[in-house]
Scaffold this active site. Structure first.
Site, short mmCIF file in Angstrom:
data_model
loop_
_atom_site.label_atom_id
_atom_site.label_comp_id
_atom_site.label_asym_id
_atom_site.label_seq_id
_atom_site.Cartn_x
_atom_site.Cartn_y
_atom_site.Cartn_z
N THR A 1 -44.72 -97.99 -22.65
CA THR A 1 -44.77 -98.14 -23.91
C THR A 1 -43.53 -99.20 -24.35
O THR A 1 -42.47 -98.84 -23.84
CB THR A 1 -44.75 -97.01 -24.83
OG1 THR A 1 -46.12 -96.20 -24.41
CG2 THR A 1 -44.94 -97.42 -26.16
N GLY B 1 -44.66 -91.53 -23.71
CA GLY B 1 -45.65 -90.31 -23.68
C GLY B 1 -45.57 -89.31 -24.43
O GLY B 1 -45.25 -89.32 -25.81
#
Length: 569
Positions: free
Chosen positions: A378, A461
């Site tokens: 990400t 996460g």
């Protein structure tokens, strides 16, 4: 590669990380960034500069965010790209409101729970064709641009296209994760051909400082620039993806892409000591941060002090309770109506907070809300412009470089977000055709007295809501500045019951990871309370932030654990 703030040290004092800095800030690795007009904070210096160039040329913060995100898809494919999903929160100074966008894609309509069972699977594989869901990023770009953009989107994509054709030097942390991904993902068609270099007959990822080009991605972005959103979802790109999955045992189809749509959503909030903290509702995990803050608010954390046993213990216990609800009832709202208002209420936090004991670590945490089912790696970046518009944006392929599935000549990898579904009946997050999976990526925003105060995020996460809560504790409870709040050693609790797969419920209290900088006395005190304290190398997320400067302009901060930069003008 350098070590990235490793596990807790046994002898380091709290000021060890910056003992030579004359400012006296105990944790800041560098100064905050101040600028009078505009600010960008991303995980790559070149992407930060792209954002600033766009705003200098008259673009809005949303134009700049799209431009930087497109550049990051090229420069940091270890975390994001047009094959992934996107969520954003935008502060609009004209309406003085926050707007949320959920740009997550759905599972293939032709893939069913029965198909997984026929294959003998109890969990969705991490890579390959089965975990792939529709990528929502391009749709999100155009939705955001349609409401808040000021320049043609072709101009926003031009810097990424130029870097993709001409090349750019790969940064250190990105090179490390790229190299680590190559052995796992090279088995999938198209990955090695498009995301490795030939080194005397051996395929590897680019090394630190080596120039990287992606002419395939340049061509894809040019098609999007010319043909708009539909060039991706209904044109040649969609047809290439459809043919690729048909040829490689997958289910993602042209129809799945053509029928995709993201949606505008209302951000939700809780008030933490006078600050309104905003997150997006499920299918993401943002409200877990709000639950953690609600559980912590009754305690005088300032009096306990940063790094005290009480600080770490209370945070870990609050996280366990919030994550029990996260596992039980965060899901696609089209299939299950998560009771958001109840979960983020102060009354609910007071009731749940009775389960926290100051002298003992919780070994198990049951959800406080039992679902009543109906039928049904990400990057984070933030941008603020001279007019007061602020963008909090997060985008991801999941698991770093995603599924490994890289359709020919397109220059990007499809996400593997579908791994987050549960392969069993009766769970809010159970797999179903055309459904959005539970999502980990969450942007955040804070207002105070109805005015913007902070746009920030912490990628990584399950670390994300934990990181959001810790940043706000550092700023509000412990009085740190914006850079110091990100550089201070972090806590990660691992081992809670998860909303995906067949993970069993937490029964042993999980594991507590502490970064360098926590005193050994704190570690011992936590062990006496029953916490299992563990050495962990680098799972502490990536932070970017922009704060409104009360004297005018903005303050920026960037993650010292990554390659990023905060800069302004």
């Amino acid at each position: 590669m350098r070590k990235l703030l490793l596990g807790f040290a046994l002898t380091l004092p709290l000021t060890a990380m910056c003992a030579d800095r004359i400012t006296g800030q105990p944790f800041a690795t560098r100064s905050e960034v101040y600028a009078p007009h505009a600010m960008a904070a991303t995980s790559h210096p070149l992407a930060t500069q792209v954002a600033l160039d766009v705003m200098k040329a008259g673009g809005s913060a949303v134009d700049a965010a799209i431009a930087a995100n497109a550049a990051l898809g090229l420069m940091e494919p270890t975390g994001n790209g047009v094959g992934g999903d996107l969520f954003a929160i935008v502060w609009d100074p004209k309406t003085k409101k926050l707007y949320g966008y959920n740009g997550s894609g759905r599972s293939p309509k032709s893939l069913t729970l029965a198909e997984f069972r026929k294959r003998g699977l109890t969990e969705i594989p991490a890579h390959g064709p089965l975990p792939v869901t529709v990528p929502g990023t391009v749709d999100a770009w155009f939705a955001l641009h349609g409401r808040f953009g000021r320049r043609p989107i072709a101009d926003d994509l031009a810097p990424a296209i130029r870097y993709a054709r001409e090349g750019h030097p790969v940064h250190e942390v990105i090179a490390y994760y790229w190299g680590r991904s190559v052995p796992t993902l090279s088995k999938w068609p198209g990955f090695a051909e498009q995301f490795t270099v030939d080194d005397n007959g051996k395929r590897r990822g680019p090394r630190t400082g080596e120039m990287w080009k992606n002419v395939n991605l340049a061509s894809t972005l040019e098609k999007i620039a010319r043909g708009g959103r539909d060039a991706f979802y209904q044109g040649d790109i969609a047809r290439t993806i459809d043919a690729y999955f048909k040829a490689n045992g997958g289910f993602l189809s042209y129809d799945d892409l053509a029928s995709h749509h993201g949606e505008w959503v209302e951000p939700v909030s809780t008030n933490y000591r006078g600050y309104d903290v905003w997150e997006l509702p499920p299918n993401g995990q943002g409200i877990a941060a709000l639950q953690i803050l609600n559980l912590l608010e009754p305690y005088d954390l300032k009096q306990y002090g940063f790094g005290s046993p009480e600080h770490v213990h209370l945070f870990a216990e609050a996280k366990k309770l919030a994550f029990a609800d996260r596992a039980a009832s965060y899901a696609d709202p089209d299939f299950y109506k998560t009771p958001v208002a109840k979960l983020i209420s102060k009354d609910y936090a007071r009731e749940r907070g009775k389960l926290i004991a100051m002298d003992k670590a919780m070994k198990a945490a049951e959800p406080g809300v039992i679902p009543q089912l109906n039928e049904g790696d990400t990057i984070y970046m933030t941008v603020a412009d001279a007019d007061g518009m602020m963008v909090s944006l997060i985008q991801s392929n999941y698991r770093g470089m995603g599924s490994g599935m890289a359709p020919p000549d397109l220059g990007f990898i499809l996400q593997d977000r579908g791994e987050q579904f549960v392969l069993k009946d009766g769970h809010p997050n159970s797999f179903a055709p055309g459904k959005r999976p539970f999502h980990t990526i969450i942007p955040a925003f804070v207002t105070r007295n109805g005015k913007p105060w902070l746009s920030f995020g912490v990628m990584g996460g399950a670390m994300q809501p934990q990181g959001h809560a810790q940043i706000l504790m550092n700023l509000i409870d412990f009085g740190m500045n914006l850079q110091e709040a990100g550089d201070a050693p972090r806590i990660q609790h691992d081992g809670s019951t998860e909303p995906a797969g067949q993970a069993t419920a937490m029964t042993d209290g999980g594991e507590l990871d502490l970064e360098s900088g926590f005193a050994y006395e704190t570690v011992r005190a936590l062990m006496r309370k029953g916490h299992s304290v563990r050495y962990a190398d680098g799972p502490y997320g990536g932070y970017q932030a922009i704060m409104v400067n009360p004297h005018g302009g903005y303050i920026g901060a960037s993650e010292s654990r990554k390659d990023g930069q905060a800069a302004g003008y």
